[in-house]
Design an enzyme around this catalytic site. Sequence first.
Site, PDB file in Angstrom:
ATOM      1  N   LYS B 179       0.835  -1.200   0.000  1.00 51.43           N
ATOM      2  CA  LYS B 179       0.000   0.000   0.000  1.00 51.43           C
ATOM      3  C   LYS B 179       0.870   1.251   0.000  1.00 51.43           C
ATOM      4  O   LYS B 179       0.670   2.158  -0.789  1.00 51.43           O
ATOM      5  CB  LYS B 179      -0.933  -0.017   1.218  1.00 51.43           C
ATOM      6  CG  LYS B 179      -1.911   1.140   1.239  1.00 51.43           C
ATOM      7  CD  LYS B 179      -2.819   1.069   2.461  1.00 51.43           C
ATOM      8  CE  LYS B 179      -3.616   2.355   2.599  1.00 51.43           C
ATOM      9  NZ  LYS B 179      -4.334   2.417   3.892  1.00 51.43           N
ATOM     10  N   GLU B 185      10.214  -5.505   3.538  1.00 53.88           N
ATOM     11  CA  GLU B 185      10.229  -6.874   3.033  1.00 53.88           C
ATOM     12  C   GLU B 185       9.931  -6.901   1.535  1.00 53.88           C
ATOM     13  O   GLU B 185      10.615  -7.572   0.753  1.00 53.88           O
ATOM     14  CB  GLU B 185       9.158  -7.722   3.735  1.00 53.88           C
ATOM     15  CG  GLU B 185       9.481  -8.136   5.154  1.00 53.88           C
ATOM     16  CD  GLU B 185       9.030  -7.108   6.190  1.00 53.88           C
ATOM     17  OE1 GLU B 185       8.740  -5.945   5.816  1.00 53.88           O
ATOM     18  OE2 GLU B 185       8.978  -7.486   7.377  1.00 53.88           O
ATOM     19  N   GLY B 237      -4.820  -2.371   5.104  1.00 47.34           N
ATOM     20  CA  GLY B 237      -4.156  -3.569   4.588  1.00 47.34           C
ATOM     21  C   GLY B 237      -4.940  -4.832   4.871  1.00 47.34           C
ATOM     22  O   GLY B 237      -5.120  -5.686   3.996  1.00 47.34           O
ATOM     23  N   ARG B 238      -5.439  -4.977   6.091  1.00 49.65           N
ATOM     24  CA  ARG B 238      -6.136  -6.215   6.448  1.00 49.65           C
ATOM     25  C   ARG B 238      -7.552  -6.277   5.908  1.00 49.65           C
ATOM     26  O   ARG B 238      -8.282  -7.230   6.193  1.00 49.65           O
ATOM     27  CB  ARG B 238      -6.086  -6.425   7.965  1.00 49.65           C
ATOM     28  CG  ARG B 238      -6.622  -5.301   8.804  1.00 49.65           C
ATOM     29  CD  ARG B 238      -6.217  -5.506  10.280  1.00 49.65           C
ATOM     30  NE  ARG B 238      -6.653  -4.439  11.170  1.00 49.65           N
ATOM     31  CZ  ARG B 238      -5.984  -3.327  11.429  1.00 49.65           C
ATOM     32  NH1 ARG B 238      -4.841  -3.097  10.838  1.00 49.65           N
ATOM     33  NH2 ARG B 238      -6.443  -2.435  12.286  1.00 49.65           N
ATOM     34  N   GLU B 323      -4.783  -7.723  14.771  1.00 50.84           N
ATOM     35  CA  GLU B 323      -4.263  -6.392  14.469  1.00 50.84           C
ATOM     36  C   GLU B 323      -5.336  -5.339  14.762  1.00 50.84           C
ATOM     37  O   GLU B 323      -5.027  -4.203  15.108  1.00 50.84           O
ATOM     38  CB  GLU B 323      -3.802  -6.320  12.996  1.00 50.84           C
ATOM     39  CG  GLU B 323      -2.762  -5.243  12.762  1.00 50.84           C
ATOM     40  CD  GLU B 323      -1.894  -5.500  11.531  1.00 50.84           C
ATOM     41  OE1 GLU B 323      -0.849  -6.153  11.666  1.00 50.84           O
ATOM     42  OE2 GLU B 323      -2.276  -5.060  10.433  1.00 50.84           O
ATOM     43  N   HIS B 354      -5.408 -34.175  15.809  1.00 46.63           N
ATOM     44  CA  HIS B 354      -4.190 -34.948  16.033  1.00 46.63           C
ATOM     45  C   HIS B 354      -3.030 -34.055  16.470  1.00 46.63           C
ATOM     46  O   HIS B 354      -1.888 -34.499  16.515  1.00 46.63           O
ATOM     47  CB  HIS B 354      -3.813 -35.711  14.770  1.00 46.63           C
ATOM     48  CG  HIS B 354      -4.781 -36.812  14.435  1.00 46.63           C
ATOM     49  ND1 HIS B 354      -4.545 -38.123  14.735  1.00 46.63           N
ATOM     50  CD2 HIS B 354      -6.011 -36.770  13.867  1.00 46.63           C
ATOM     51  CE1 HIS B 354      -5.572 -38.872  14.342  1.00 46.63           C
ATOM     52  NE2 HIS B 354      -6.472 -38.070  13.804  1.00 46.63           N
ATOM     53  N   LYS B 482       9.633  -1.297  13.893  1.00 38.23           N
ATOM     54  CA  LYS B 482      10.229  -0.908  12.605  1.00 38.23           C
ATOM     55  C   LYS B 482      11.343   0.106  12.815  1.00 38.23           C
ATOM     56  O   LYS B 482      12.406   0.028  12.193  1.00 38.23           O
ATOM     57  CB  LYS B 482       9.160  -0.291  11.690  1.00 38.23           C
ATOM     58  CG  LYS B 482       8.196  -1.281  11.077  1.00 38.23           C
ATOM     59  CD  LYS B 482       7.306  -0.557  10.055  1.00 38.23           C
ATOM     60  CE  LYS B 482       6.064  -1.380   9.733  1.00 38.23           C
ATOM     61  NZ  LYS B 482       5.114  -0.634   8.887  1.00 38.23           N
TER      62      LYS B 482
END
Lengths: 514, 514
Positions: B179, B185, B237-238, B323, B354, B482
Amino acid sequence: MTFPALTDLPEWKRFVLVAQACAPREDGLDLIEAPGLTLDSSGQRHSAELLAAGEALLAARQFSTQRARLFAGEPVNTTEHRAAWHTALRALRSPEGVLSERERMDAFVRKADAERRWRHIVHIGIGGSDWGVRLAVSAFGYAGTWREVRSVANIDGHAIEGGLAGLDPRHTLVVLVSKSFTTAETLQNGARAREWLQAAGLDPAAHMVAVTAKPERARAWGIPDEQIFHLWDWVGGRFSVWSAVSLTTALSVGADVLAGLRMGAAAMDEHFLHAPLSVNAPVRMALAGVVNRSILGHGSLNIAPYDSRLANLVPYVQQLDMESLGKSVDLAGRPVGVPTGPAVWGMPGTDAQHTFFQWMHQGSDGAPVDFIVCRQADHHWPTHHRQLLANCLAQREALMRGKTLDQARAECLAEGLDAAQADALAPHRVHPGGRANHLVVLPRLSPYSLGALLALYEHRVFTQGLIWGIDPFDQWGVEYGKVLARDIVGELQGDTAQPVHDVSTRHWITELKR
Amino acid sequence: MTFPALTDLPEWKRFVLVAQACAPREDGLDLIEAPGLTLDSSGQRHSAELLAAGEALLAARQFSTQRARLFAGEPVNTTEHRAAWHTALRALRSPEGVLSERERMDAFVRKADAERRWRHIVHIGIGGSDWGVRLAVSAFGYAGTWREVRSVANIDGHAIEGGLAGLDPRHTLVVLVSKSFTTAETLQNGARAREWLQAAGLDPAAHMVAVTAKPERARAWGIPDEQIFHLWDWVGGRFSVWSAVSLTTALSVGADVLAGLRMGAAAMDEHFLHAPLSVNAPVRMALAGVVNRSILGHGSLNIAPYDSRLANLVPYVQQLDMESLGKSVDLAGRPVGVPTGPAVWGMPGTDAQHTFFQWMHQGSDGAPVDFIVCRQADHHWPTHHRQLLANCLAQREALMRGKTLDQARAECLAEGLDAAQADALAPHRVHPGGRANHLVVLPRLSPYSLGALLALYEHRVFTQGLIWGIDPFDQWGVEYGKVLARDIVGELQGDTAQPVHDVSTRHWITELKR
């Protein structure tokens, strides 16, 4: 013998008092050099007094004796009267049969390699018959392997459909893994794979191998004897990565990876057996785990491998820890009286930073974190690795240090906000800090280091189970649902619904039967 | 205006009292037929009185007004003075620019399809620029797609190395999603992908597209204008799965999947806007979530999709929920005063059975569960699907019903144990029961139903944020790490370590610098 209740032990009462009085964090360096890794416990509550209280607590739980019994193959799985002798699978001196079975497996792999056979491996197993393979294959085959591995675990038919899609049956080996050879998911998916081989005009017996403690059942199912690899009754599913369960790993990333994993685990075994408790990595992690869970009340533990190859470490440790410690009754059948095993969850950092670290930093309670990182990368881009390391250290520091209201307000002002704006925004930028963590540093992601790491977690879990006085090797809680599921399968097929079901379950059986 | 503190509200006090008095479970059927799915809340605490108290609480938080403001694109993101207008991206009447941008994206996909171009897609994005694509591609492309998708998120260089390994650069499209177009990254991995294209003698500009709200930055980075797709400042973003962030999804499983997702979400929006609160699915889930977290004290929420195609729903909801709700300060900057968002974690059942269901059944406190299952499968093996459905219902029933000591003892005796053995073992086979859950049933895993499910979670989260009085749309907690990481990157490269670091962080900066 009467087994003493934890909360009756004077050593427990003292441990609680000392832990509660221990400051959240002293600015000291608390390192243990263990085989294959360094453990940094600087982010946990610690004092000489707390360690002494922990040692006394372990003594009250007969730690030395119980640890020796574990390694001697004695029936430490009390409720099932069985050994939990996974350490024997990686020991220099393994019991009768272990070495010969390993040699059978290695010979199978050597032959397949020599013939360049099996371009595709469909590994069918669930839980402990699944996660270890997924972990090792993604750790050491992250950039692809000559033999493509598809792991199929779930009973959902889309799993086996996707697992087989696009493969050439002529070049496919199906590896069926079930200790009991009765696991519903595995047999159902195996049957589907067998049909798929038959539909291609192939003889399934030539394309399937089994790994099991019940060879007679695998034989009856149609697997030839020479393609059945053996487990032993004394290997629990969640400790079976050291056995032929890892056949797929050997085919995919090499039998030497398994040898390395075993060597690393065996070295950690020696450390656990012989290092003084003050510098015994699994013991120190276990004491911190008990403090965080039973005294400070943290309900969960976050696993944050700063290595994308270790994504499957999270479910691996999740199973190991939660199936072992997800119990609330002690060996004498009494409630333990304090909270036991936490929810274990996580994700590789830095993905986690963009997913839920907001909650870790500013949520109501956050969670203790195990950070795991490799000093050296296996790729050629130093900028990437430097950023990865920096992010790991920075998140850890932020969680420990926090940020006060004054600092947050000063930041807001420095960014040009006026006083009223800064006053309004600053509370949203406060980090409480003081979050507990471990940092585990591996020199690099070698099989040796990963093996040591897995054994570290195994022994941490064993030690916590011992303190809480529970049996970490049984799993009675998974049986009940299996029984109910068998009933409901019948009812979905037309059997009369049992009146014992609640209204909602009855409703859905009727609805879904259509 | 002074924003009222939750714990000062008489409506909150009443809600707490009523919830505490409400029995764990009545044997009633509590269904809501919502668009694309059925919500069964029978496994949650419920009474007419509790619902009335919940409605009063919502009224005290001006629910109708705030919900209208959300849908009108008003600045509901209070601390950042921004709208959170993701509903506009799926509305029949979208704002200026949304439809034209969607048409640009669709045209890009149509052209690529017509030319049979791009056999490989490398999708580079993290967090909200990653999970939605992973979710949709694994949901609808679980058996493989013509275009192979590799998702690369992590800064760990092994991620991009594995993401590019074995691909033919000539047939590879790199989709860069950020965005802000400053995400470390994504830019670092994008740079690596660009080098890889250049090393193959290709023009990176011809092989890369960008999705961003800062087209000028993407342009400066080297992406041609016609290959830049736009986001808007008002899309968090989410919540960005409804935008061109999903370009990779369209290339992989088809633009009609996106259209279906939007339609399902839009239908859930209408439901959320207009259904009475008593049968409003997101509202009912939110009220249950607040009861479980803030009143009953459950620290986590388990997501259990009984569908292996929905493995990525877990991190998707994890991000959305944690978030958004991982905050403990209200809009006025005061501590909320009760625990807010839980840890969200999970795994597809039956894998989860399991892995950690032992803990769900018999651990100290377990966790509320959202079970999600499809009535109809998209494969051809009814036995598989019947077993899947049965397992889902059985686990849920076992968690709700539990098993008493008397029942456990009777079972032990029926299995042939003598009285003393049965007395010893029975406590280990007790299930406390009374665990809270939702069951969400989709007719099948269509894009419409999945879209509705995602919007259900979005509005559940919005409603919980409203009750707690926090801003679910900001994420101040991710900024601090950050900033620290930038400092530490410099220090790892040779800058003098800042004295502000704790001893352990300083130690590792020195060690890792070598």
